[in-house]
Scaffold this active site. Structure first.
Site, PDB file in Angstrom:
ATOM      1  N   ASN A 105      -4.201   9.874  -6.564  1.00 11.01           N
ATOM      2  CA  ASN A 105      -3.038  10.769  -6.542  1.00 11.01           C
ATOM      3  C   ASN A 105      -1.722   9.998  -6.401  1.00 11.01           C
ATOM      4  O   ASN A 105      -0.668  10.606  -6.203  1.00 11.01           O
ATOM      5  CB  ASN A 105      -3.160  11.752  -5.367  1.00 11.01           C
ATOM      6  CG  ASN A 105      -4.355  12.684  -5.524  1.00 11.01           C
ATOM      7  OD1 ASN A 105      -4.494  13.353  -6.543  1.00 11.01           O
ATOM      8  ND2 ASN A 105      -5.227  12.715  -4.526  1.00 11.01           N
ATOM      9  N   ARG A 144     -12.130   8.166  -1.506  1.00 10.90           N
ATOM     10  CA  ARG A 144     -12.513   9.511  -1.047  1.00 10.90           C
ATOM     11  C   ARG A 144     -14.025   9.627  -0.903  1.00 10.90           C
ATOM     12  O   ARG A 144     -14.528  10.299  -0.014  1.00 10.90           O
ATOM     13  CB  ARG A 144     -11.962  10.596  -1.965  1.00 10.90           C
ATOM     14  CG  ARG A 144     -12.065  10.324  -3.434  1.00 10.90           C
ATOM     15  CD  ARG A 144     -11.515  11.484  -4.246  1.00 10.90           C
ATOM     16  NE  ARG A 144     -10.135  11.292  -4.654  1.00 10.90           N
ATOM     17  CZ  ARG A 144      -9.580  11.890  -5.701  1.00 10.90           C
ATOM     18  NH1 ARG A 144     -10.270  12.744  -6.410  1.00 10.90           N
ATOM     19  NH2 ARG A 144      -8.336  11.673  -6.025  1.00 10.90           N
ATOM     20  N   ASP A 190      -1.390  -0.543   6.072  1.00 10.25           N
ATOM     21  CA  ASP A 190      -1.608   0.151   7.346  1.00 10.25           C
ATOM     22  C   ASP A 190      -3.104   0.279   7.665  1.00 10.25           C
ATOM     23  O   ASP A 190      -3.459   0.820   8.712  1.00 10.25           O
ATOM     24  CB  ASP A 190      -0.990   1.565   7.318  1.00 10.25           C
ATOM     25  CG  ASP A 190      -1.786   2.505   6.427  1.00 10.25           C
ATOM     26  OD1 ASP A 190      -2.135   2.099   5.299  1.00 10.25           O
ATOM     27  OD2 ASP A 190      -2.067   3.627   6.864  1.00 10.25           O
ATOM     28  N   ASP A 225      -0.079   5.053   0.825  1.00 15.77           N
ATOM     29  CA  ASP A 225      -0.312   6.036   1.890  1.00 15.77           C
ATOM     30  C   ASP A 225      -0.218   5.377   3.272  1.00 15.77           C
ATOM     31  O   ASP A 225      -0.987   4.472   3.587  1.00 15.77           O
ATOM     32  CB  ASP A 225      -1.718   6.653   1.736  1.00 15.77           C
ATOM     33  CG  ASP A 225      -1.842   7.493   0.476  1.00 15.77           C
ATOM     34  OD1 ASP A 225      -1.041   8.418   0.309  1.00 15.77           O
ATOM     35  OD2 ASP A 225      -2.746   7.207  -0.340  1.00 15.77           O
ATOM     36  N   GLY A 254      -7.315   3.825   3.889  1.00 15.80           N
ATOM     37  CA  GLY A 254      -7.446   2.769   2.874  1.00 15.80           C
ATOM     38  C   GLY A 254      -8.687   2.860   2.013  1.00 15.80           C
ATOM     39  O   GLY A 254      -8.740   2.253   0.955  1.00 15.80           O
ATOM     40  N   ILE A 255      -9.705   3.579   2.463  1.00 14.08           N
ATOM     41  CA  ILE A 255     -10.955   3.576   1.679  1.00 14.08           C
ATOM     42  C   ILE A 255     -10.997   4.771   0.718  1.00 14.08           C
ATOM     43  O   ILE A 255     -10.238   5.720   0.852  1.00 14.08           O
ATOM     44  CB  ILE A 255     -12.207   3.535   2.590  1.00 14.08           C
ATOM     45  CG1 ILE A 255     -12.293   4.785   3.470  1.00 14.08           C
ATOM     46  CG2 ILE A 255     -12.207   2.270   3.438  1.00 14.08           C
ATOM     47  CD1 ILE A 255     -13.595   4.896   4.217  1.00 14.08           C
ATOM     48  N   SER A 270      -5.430   5.270  -4.107  1.00 11.31           N
ATOM     49  CA  SER A 270      -5.386   6.716  -4.332  1.00 11.31           C
ATOM     50  C   SER A 270      -5.268   7.076  -5.810  1.00 11.31           C
ATOM     51  O   SER A 270      -4.454   6.512  -6.534  1.00 11.31           O
ATOM     52  CB  SER A 270      -4.206   7.325  -3.578  1.00 11.31           C
ATOM     53  OG  SER A 270      -4.048   8.676  -3.977  1.00 11.31           O
ATOM     54  N   ASP A 301       0.871  -1.157   0.000  1.00  8.96           N
ATOM     55  CA  ASP A 301       0.000   0.000   0.000  1.00  8.96           C
ATOM     56  C   ASP A 301       0.923   1.226   0.000  1.00  8.96           C
ATOM     57  O   ASP A 301       2.092   1.118   0.389  1.00  8.96           O
ATOM     58  CB  ASP A 301      -0.875  -0.032   1.263  1.00  8.96           C
ATOM     59  CG  ASP A 301      -1.684   1.224   1.409  1.00  8.96           C
ATOM     60  OD1 ASP A 301      -2.349   1.614   0.440  1.00  8.96           O
ATOM     61  OD2 ASP A 301      -1.640   1.839   2.496  1.00  8.96           O
TER      62      ASP A 301
HETATM   63  C1  BG6 Z   1      -5.818   5.670   0.278  1.00  9.09           C
HETATM   64  C2  BG6 Z   1      -5.855   6.461   1.580  1.00  9.09           C
HETATM   65  O1  BG6 Z   1      -4.513   5.287   0.001  1.00  9.09           O
HETATM   66  O2  BG6 Z   1      -6.311   6.460  -0.782  1.00  9.09           O
HETATM   67  C3  BG6 Z   1      -7.272   6.972   1.832  1.00  9.09           C
HETATM   68  O3  BG6 Z   1      -5.470   5.617   2.638  1.00  9.09           O
HETATM   69  C4  BG6 Z   1      -7.752   7.773   0.643  1.00  9.09           C
HETATM   70  O4  BG6 Z   1      -7.275   7.755   3.001  1.00  9.09           O
HETATM   71  C5  BG6 Z   1      -7.655   6.918  -0.627  1.00  9.09           C
HETATM   72  O5  BG6 Z   1      -9.101   8.175   0.831  1.00  9.09           O
HETATM   73  C6  BG6 Z   1      -8.049   7.700  -1.860  1.00  9.09           C
HETATM   74  O6  BG6 Z   1      -7.099   8.718  -2.044  1.00  9.09           O
HETATM   75  P1  BG6 Z   1      -7.210   9.906  -3.057  1.00  9.09           P
HETATM   76  O7  BG6 Z   1      -5.829  10.499  -3.049  1.00  9.09           O
HETATM   77  O8  BG6 Z   1      -7.582   9.328  -4.383  1.00  9.09           O
HETATM   78  O9  BG6 Z   1      -8.247  10.842  -2.544  1.00  9.09           O
HETATM   79 MG    MG Z   2      -2.680   3.147   3.593  1.00 13.29          MG
END
Ligand code: BG6
Ligand code: MG
Length: 213
Positions: free
Chosen positions: A116, A47, A168, A9, A44-45, A114, A7
């Site tokens: 991002n 947005r 995590d 983040d 982990g979930i 994510s 993972d």
């Molecule tokens: C996960 C994070 O990696 O990515 C979450 O742990 C987050 O907290 C999810 O909501 C989505 O991320 P993003 O950057 O696409 O908003």
């Molecule tokens: Mg994570």
């Protein structure tokens, strides 16, 4: 064991604080209570799912368009915060772990929900380090659905049962188990009952891989 899927983040990079600050920025504007306890439920979930949890504490009802505006407001702020990321935001012992796995001939991948993720990897200088990368732009279902990890295994040309996931988030541990992979919990995921291993120091993953090989 042939591969380790990480993972991103909270495992590879310390973006947790930035996620917290961005959601808090949005919640403060809306007058919605938000704290670290609530933030930990967002690990982990997606947005979209995160927003629903935050809105549990709102007295106001938001329609779909308003929800999308809240998500955009939060993400725009978050992306600006990500501009400040450097190699210094890579979590302790991660680089040493990746180096050891590579020299043991173990493939490494990122499996992140994510959207991002590419920017985070770019800012921290990790774009070319992994054998495969799967991020939130490539999947239909977010964790705890196993899709992200199954796609990472497919990109690595490895069977799921030959992969270890390092997470995590409890949702990520669930996803790993649904994917029929070995799940290693770090940080908050050390509280997960489903984790096969729980480690304080991510370098312990080297020993786990060697033990299972
Ligand atoms: C996960 C994070 O990696 O990515 C979450 O742990 C987050 O907290 C999810 O909501 C989505 O991320 P993003 O950057 O696409 O908003
Ligand atoms: Mg994570």
């Amino acid at each position: 064991m042939k591969a380790v899927i990480f993972d991103l983040d909270g495992v590879i990079v310390s973006t947790d604080e930035l996620q917290y600050r961005a959601w808090k920025h949005m919640a403060d504007r809306e007058g919605i209570p938000f704290n670290w306890e609530i933030n930990n439920r967002l690990r982990g979930i997606s947005r979209r799912d995160s927003l629903e949890i935050i809105l549990e504490n709102s007295s106001k009802t938001y329609d779909e368009q308003q929800k999308m505006e809240l998500i955009t407001f939060k993400n725009d702020y978050y992306v600006k915060l990500l501009d400040g990321l450097t190699q210094d935001n890579i979590l302790p012992n991660v680089m040493e772990l990746l180096k050891k796995l590579k020299s043991d001939g173990v493939k490494i991948a990122v499996g992140s929900g994510s959207k991002n993720a590419k920017k985070i990897l770019d800012k921290t200088g990790l774009s070319n380090v992994f054998d495969a990368i799967v991020d939130g732009t490539e999947i239909k279902h977010s964790k705890p659905d196993p899709e992200v990890f199954l796609l990472a295994a497919a990109k690595l040309h490895e069977k799921p049962e030959n992969c270890i996931v390092v997470e995590d988030a409890k949702a990520g541990i669930q996803a790993a188990k649904m994917a029929n992979m070995i799940a290693v919990g770090v940080s908050d995921a050390r509280n997960s009952e489903l984790a096969d291993y729980k480690v304080d120091d991510i370098l312990e993953v080297v020993d786990i891989v060697r033990e299972l090989s």
